[in-house]
Design an enzyme around this catalytic site. Structure first.
Site, PDB file in Angstrom:
ATOM      1  N   ASN A  72       0.853  -1.186   0.000  1.00  0.00           N
ATOM      2  CA  ASN A  72       0.000   0.000   0.000  1.00  0.00           C
ATOM      3  C   ASN A  72       0.893   1.241   0.000  1.00  0.00           C
ATOM      4  O   ASN A  72       1.465   1.601   1.029  1.00  0.00           O
ATOM      5  CB  ASN A  72      -0.917  -0.017   1.231  1.00  0.00           C
ATOM      6  CG  ASN A  72      -1.859   1.165   1.271  1.00  0.00           C
ATOM      7  OD1 ASN A  72      -1.957   1.938   0.319  1.00  0.00           O
ATOM      8  ND2 ASN A  72      -2.571   1.318   2.380  1.00  0.00           N
ATOM      9  N   LYS A  74       0.039   4.273  -0.346  1.00  0.00           N
ATOM     10  CA  LYS A  74      -0.651   5.396   0.278  1.00  0.00           C
ATOM     11  C   LYS A  74      -0.464   6.667  -0.553  1.00  0.00           C
ATOM     12  O   LYS A  74      -0.437   6.608  -1.781  1.00  0.00           O
ATOM     13  CB  LYS A  74      -0.203   5.554   1.734  1.00  0.00           C
ATOM     14  CG  LYS A  74      -0.429   4.264   2.556  1.00  0.00           C
ATOM     15  CD  LYS A  74      -0.207   4.447   4.031  1.00  0.00           C
ATOM     16  CE  LYS A  74      -0.466   3.139   4.758  1.00  0.00           C
ATOM     17  NZ  LYS A  74      -0.343   3.290   6.226  1.00  0.00           N
ATOM     18  N   HIS A 156      -9.541   0.472   5.319  1.00  0.00           N
ATOM     19  CA  HIS A 156      -8.270   0.777   5.972  1.00  0.00           C
ATOM     20  C   HIS A 156      -8.517   1.742   7.122  1.00  0.00           C
ATOM     21  O   HIS A 156      -9.383   2.608   7.057  1.00  0.00           O
ATOM     22  CB  HIS A 156      -7.283   1.371   4.965  1.00  0.00           C
ATOM     23  CG  HIS A 156      -5.877   1.421   5.487  1.00  0.00           C
ATOM     24  ND1 HIS A 156      -5.439   2.416   6.334  1.00  0.00           N
ATOM     25  CD2 HIS A 156      -4.818   0.601   5.280  1.00  0.00           C
ATOM     26  CE1 HIS A 156      -4.170   2.209   6.628  1.00  0.00           C
ATOM     27  NE2 HIS A 156      -3.768   1.109   6.011  1.00  0.00           N
ATOM     28  N   GLU A 158      -7.047   4.284   8.154  1.00  0.00           N
ATOM     29  CA  GLU A 158      -6.956   5.713   7.839  1.00  0.00           C
ATOM     30  C   GLU A 158      -8.234   6.222   7.189  1.00  0.00           C
ATOM     31  O   GLU A 158      -8.594   7.392   7.345  1.00  0.00           O
ATOM     32  CB  GLU A 158      -5.729   5.958   6.948  1.00  0.00           C
ATOM     33  CG  GLU A 158      -4.431   5.773   7.699  1.00  0.00           C
ATOM     34  CD  GLU A 158      -3.251   5.337   6.833  1.00  0.00           C
ATOM     35  OE1 GLU A 158      -2.195   5.054   7.410  1.00  0.00           O
ATOM     36  OE2 GLU A 158      -3.407   5.271   5.599  1.00  0.00           O
ATOM     37  N   GLU A 226      -5.012  -5.326  10.716  1.00  0.00           N
ATOM     38  CA  GLU A 226      -4.028  -4.275  10.947  1.00  0.00           C
ATOM     39  C   GLU A 226      -4.352  -3.549  12.249  1.00  0.00           C
ATOM     40  O   GLU A 226      -5.206  -2.651  12.268  1.00  0.00           O
ATOM     41  CB  GLU A 226      -4.034  -3.275   9.792  1.00  0.00           C
ATOM     42  CG  GLU A 226      -3.593  -3.845   8.461  1.00  0.00           C
ATOM     43  CD  GLU A 226      -3.281  -2.747   7.463  1.00  0.00           C
ATOM     44  OE1 GLU A 226      -2.114  -2.610   7.091  1.00  0.00           O
ATOM     45  OE2 GLU A 226      -4.200  -2.008   7.077  1.00  0.00           O
ATOM     46  N   GLY A 232       2.425   2.361  10.948  1.00  0.00           N
ATOM     47  CA  GLY A 232       3.292   3.520  10.791  1.00  0.00           C
ATOM     48  C   GLY A 232       3.943   3.999  12.069  1.00  0.00           C
ATOM     49  O   GLY A 232       4.566   5.060  12.098  1.00  0.00           O
ATOM     50  N   SER A 272       3.452  -1.974  10.385  1.00  0.00           N
ATOM     51  CA  SER A 272       4.913  -1.842  10.505  1.00  0.00           C
ATOM     52  C   SER A 272       5.654  -3.122  10.137  1.00  0.00           C
ATOM     53  O   SER A 272       6.704  -3.439  10.715  1.00  0.00           O
ATOM     54  CB  SER A 272       5.300  -1.373  11.910  1.00  0.00           C
ATOM     55  OG  SER A 272       4.785  -0.075  12.163  1.00  0.00           O
TER      56      SER A 272
END
Length: 316
Positions: A72, A74, A156, A158, A226, A232, A272
């Site tokens: 991904n 992003k 996701h 985010e 996730e 991140g 990560s």
């Protein structure tokens, strides 16, 4: 290293294992509420400790699906940097028994699709909930297919926690994408405070249910677990923490969808993941691959993660 703080790692482990009412249904044979969800799983599934067996090479995968690794990208990259990344991926030696997918930013999908090896498929990072039209800023499934996309990432964290997408909306997007022939990488995962409150499974199961209530079939779905606290941040769930959630997800599918879907559906880990930790994570029986963020922007590192499938060969 999974977590940078010993105290945090301890908190996370406690938060994962704390019982909750929804988990009691998985443990009907228990006469005590203090028995955790994993008392049953550990005794009935693959996590139980058993005497050593004669050594032989096997692929340690609980499910029957092919190892899957997605990158991904992003909101990262320029035409030049993406050209370099694609060149690195094209020259990388990738293990053959892995499905490999990359998800460029929308504006670079065509560039990547026209230049990347056909060994790697293209995914979008999001899609609209229905047919295109007067929806400013959105991208339709039909447009993604026109550009050569085979997959789309939906749900996701985010999108959930920054953009504010809700479970039901995400489920509807998945259903539409599947109905139009795109594969769906369906993301689930808990916030740190939810884990510490013992709600990891409640959150993941609720997100799973929103997909299950909407999708016509699970044939072209990959589930990506996730944990939001690991995306991140440099903090990674330990292999054991990730395995425990993956076992629970597979058991949820078995109970609420079917045993066949539970076996066939690939459950991948994200948060990560990098070239240094992927091999240990890949050894876990219910981790069927990875959804990779930052490390997917480095061709050699991403290739190493793809090739971590070799860690599935264990002494058993």
């Amino acid at each position: 290293m999974a977590v940078t703080s010993t105290s945090l790692a301890s908190q996370l482990s406690i938060g994962l294992r704390r019982p909750s009412p929804k988990l009691d249904s998985f443990n009907a044979q228990s006469s005590s509420a203090t028995h955790s969800f994993f008392d049953t799983l550990h005794s009935n599934l693959r996590l139980s400790i058993s005497p050593p067996k004669p050594s032989r090479a096997v692929v340690a995968m609980a499910g029957s699906g092919k190892f899957f690794v997605g990158g991904n990208w992003k909101c990262n990259g320029t035409k030049d940097s993406i050209s370099k990344l694609v060149s690195d991926l094209n020259s990388a030696k990738l293990e053959p028994d892995v499905d490999v997918v990359v998800a460029p930013p929308f504006v670079y999908i065509n560039q990547v699709n026209n230049s990347i090896t056909n060994r790697i498929e293209i995914s979008a990072q999001n899609s609209w909930v229905g047919k295109g039209g007067a929806f400013t800023g959105e991208i339709s499934v039909e447009q993604l297919k026109d550009l050569g996309c085979k997959w789309v990432i939906l749900g996701h964290s985010e999108r959930r926690h920054i953009i504010g997408e809700k479970d039901e909306f995400i489920g509807k997007k998945a259903a539409y994408a599947l109905s139009e022939g795109l594969g769906v990488i369906a993301c689930i995962g808990e916030l740190l405070e939810e884990r510490e409150a013992g709600k990891t499974f409640d959150v993941c199961f609720q997100q799973l249910k929103a997909f299950a209530d909407a999708v016509p079939s699970w044939d072209n779905i990959v589930i990506a677990y996730e944990p939001v606290w690991a995306i991140g941040t440099g903090k990674v769930a330990t292999p054991q923490q990730a395995q425990e959630v993956h076992v629970a997800v597979r058991e949820w599918l078995k109970k609420n969808v079917s045993a066949e879907v539970a076996s066939k559906t690939r459950i991948i880990y994200g948060g990560s993941v990098n070239a240094g930790n992927s091999a240990e994570l890949a050894k876990q029986e219910d981790i069927d691959g990875f959804l990779v963020g930052g490390a997917s922007l480095k061709g050699p590192d991403f290739a190493t993660i793809v090739n971590s499938v070799t860690s599935k060969k264990v002494a058993a």
